[in-house]
Scaffold this motif. Structure first.
Motif, PDB file in Angstrom:
ATOM      1  N   ASP A  53       0.963  -1.372  -0.165  1.00 34.64           N
ATOM      2  CA  ASP A  53       0.092  -0.055   0.132  1.00 34.64           C
ATOM      3  C   ASP A  53       1.171   1.291   0.021  1.00 34.64           C
ATOM      4  N   SER A  54       2.013   1.037   0.466  1.00 38.25           N
ATOM      5  CA  SER A  54       3.087   2.350   0.359  1.00 38.25           C
ATOM      6  C   SER A  54       3.655   2.562  -0.770  1.00 38.25           C
ATOM      7  N   TYR A  55       3.654   1.839  -1.752  1.00 41.03           N
ATOM      8  CA  TYR A  55       4.237   1.948  -3.153  1.00 41.03           C
ATOM      9  C   TYR A  55       3.772   3.297  -3.651  1.00 41.03           C
ATOM     10  N   ASP A  56       4.832   4.104  -4.041  1.00 40.20           N
ATOM     11  CA  ASP A  56       4.436   5.538  -4.574  1.00 40.20           C
ATOM     12  C   ASP A  56       5.138   5.465  -6.081  1.00 40.20           C
ATOM     13  N   GLY A  57       5.498   4.514  -6.700  1.00 41.96           N
ATOM     14  CA  GLY A  57       5.993   4.230  -8.106  1.00 41.96           C
ATOM     15  C   GLY A  57       4.820   4.575  -8.901  1.00 41.96           C
ATOM     16  N   ASP A  58       5.155   4.076 -10.289  1.00 46.32           N
ATOM     17  CA  ASP A  58       4.227   4.371 -11.306  1.00 46.32           C
ATOM     18  C   ASP A  58       3.288   3.176 -11.339  1.00 46.32           C
ATOM     19  N   VAL A  59       2.340   3.354 -11.053  1.00 48.93           N
ATOM     20  CA  VAL A  59       1.434   2.112 -10.874  1.00 48.93           C
ATOM     21  C   VAL A  59       0.808   1.793 -12.050  1.00 48.93           C
ATOM     22  N   ASP A  60       0.671   2.671 -13.128  1.00 50.99           N
ATOM     23  CA  ASP A  60       0.179   2.128 -14.640  1.00 50.99           C
ATOM     24  C   ASP A  60       1.265   1.200 -15.184  1.00 50.99           C
ATOM     25  N   GLU A  61       2.697   1.437 -14.881  1.00 52.35           N
ATOM     26  CA  GLU A  61       3.686   0.839 -15.361  1.00 52.35           C
ATOM     27  C   GLU A  61       3.792  -0.535 -14.773  1.00 52.35           C
ATOM     28  N   LEU A  62       3.572  -0.591 -13.330  1.00 54.67           N
ATOM     29  CA  LEU A  62       3.539  -1.919 -12.612  1.00 54.67           C
ATOM     30  C   LEU A  62       2.417  -2.879 -13.076  1.00 54.67           C
TER      31      LEU A  62
END
Length: 442
Positions: A53-62
């Motif tokens: 839940d704390s991931y702040d990267g590019d969610v679309d890329e993930l």
């Protein structure tokens, strides 16, 4: 140059850069030392990030990367499935073999089973593939060794312990493609761990005499069914065995070896097993169904001229009236011949037999027909075989080979022995009807 492989990271985290670094730079989640990450490693890492839940990267890329990995894994699974199907595929008889290179010849006993698995599917195949036989041959065929093969019948459940209550499996086992359908294939089959067999035999008589179930008025006493009577039967598992001589040269040939095992030893055990199941005396031999007290009997009355076809039908009715529906009938080949060749007044066969397909299932009045010379001519056994009896097996068919027998060593001859241990528990005699075809005499 760094020892770390330059690979595409599955995601980045935004964070505070170290002193002297570009504060706008994003650093990779992980580094793989010595090579690119495997699909499983990438899958696990992406799954971890998706759950973070704390991931702040590019969610679309993930998410896009997750779809790519999923597609790659599915493609790998499809390739593996196609490879397995290709390896299991065989050319039909007479088709030319692939050209070029040496052609691989399948040795006897090395064919895959019907699912493409490399494991043995018969007793003989298990024997010729065994490491024990390979070691025996490498050791100059000296000494003695044994290989046991136990094939669980289709549609049955085996257990390593003697259960308190057997599970009855409905239906009839499919016919063996190599040998005729055996009496043993009609029975429920279980595995025993010991050498002593104890079971309860129902001697209560027909269900109609003890079944007191009735419609009861509200508040009235309910009827009690009974009486029930049982006999505790204690017996031992019996050993059935025989052996044949074989030359050392024949023992080196897998084809001849399998012929001895399948054509002589295994079939001989199966035939003797059928005879024991039908007529064993229950003391020095296995318990035979026909020698078990309490089974039903049917014989045409005095002066009756029913043909054998009609006699079997009336015996079936007797079994149904006893509330144990019959599933099969066992008879001598001569009696079955009389039934198949029986004609009406117009010269038409009463039984429509498929003479163009000898491998078709043999049935009569909805019953599976088993013909065997183990049944005396003029009699037959009809019944619900799975309901009435269980074949308990302590030891599957075991094949032994040795050079230690009298003067066989100097004669360059070996001995192959086959044996098995089993016995029959006829726990519900009322499920069987013995048929006598000849009418009773005054």
């Amino acid at each position: 140059m760094s020892n770390f492989a330059r690979v595409r990271p599955v995601g980045y985290r935004k964070g505070r850069a170290a002193i002297g670094e570009d504060p706008t730079r994003r650093y990779p989640i992980y580094a793989i030392k010595g090579g690119a990450p495997t699909l499983l490693e990438q899958r696990d890492e992406v799954a971890r990030l998706l759950a973070d839940d704390s991931y702040d990267g590019d969610v679309d890329e993930l998410l896009q990367r997750a779809d790519e990995i999923t597609a790659q894994i599915e493609q790998a699974n499809q390739r593996d499935a196609r490879r397995r199907a290709l390896q299991a595929a065989t050319l039909p008889a007479g088709d030319p073999q692939p050209q070029g290179g040496s052609q691989r010849r399948e040795e006897p006993g090395m064919q895959p089973d019907d699912r493409g698995n490399p494991g043995p599917v018969t007793v003989a195949e298990a024997f010729v593939r065994s490491a024990a036989l390979e070691h025996f041959r490498a050791n100059g065929k000296q000494g003695k060794f044994a290989v046991e093969h136990r094939a669980a019948p289709a549609g049955t459940v085996t257990t390593g312990t003697q259960p308190q209550q057997n599970t009855r499996v409905p239906g009839i086992l499919p016919q063996n493609p190599d040998f005729p359908l055996l009496v043993a294939n009609l029975l429920d089959r279980q595995t025993s761990d010991g050498t002593t067999l104890e079971y309860m035999r129902d001697t209560s008589g027909p269900q109609s005499t003890w079944n007191k179930a009735a419609v009861v008025a509200e508040g009235a006493d309910k009827p009690m069914s009974g009486p029930f009577t049982f006999d505790l039967i204690t017996t031992t598992l019996k050993t059935v065995a025989h052996w044949v001589p074989i030359t050392r040269q024949a023992a080196d040939d897998n084809g001849q070896l399998m012929g001895y095992i399948n054509g002589r030893l295994t079939y001989g055990l199966e035939y003797k097993m059928d005879r024991e199941i039908l007529t064993g005396n229950g003391t020095t031999e296995m318990q035979g169904i026909l020698t078990t007290p309490g089974i039903g009997t049917y014989q045409p009355p005095v002066g009756n001229t029913d043909v054998k076809l009609i006699t079997v039908r009336k015996a079936k009715t007797q079994g149904e009236l006893a509330l144990y529906p019959p599933t099969a009938v066992v008879m001598n080949p001569m009696d079955w011949q009389d039934i198949e060749l029986d004609e009406d007044q117009n010269g038409q066969f009463r039984v429509i037999a498929n003479v163009t397909d000898p491998g078709a299932p043999t049935r009569l009045w909805g019953l599976t027909v088993v013909t065997t010379v183990a049944m005396a001519a003029g009699t037959a056994l009809l019944g619900g075989f799975r309901t009435g009896a269980t074949l308990w097996e302590r030891q599957g068919i075991t094949i032994l080979m040795t050079d230690s027998h009298a003067d066989y060593f100097t004669a360059n001859t070996l001995v192959i022995l086959a044996e098995r241990r089993a016995n029959v528990a006829v726990h519900t005699p009322q499920a069987f009807v013995k048929i006598t075809f000849a009418a009773a005499t005054a």
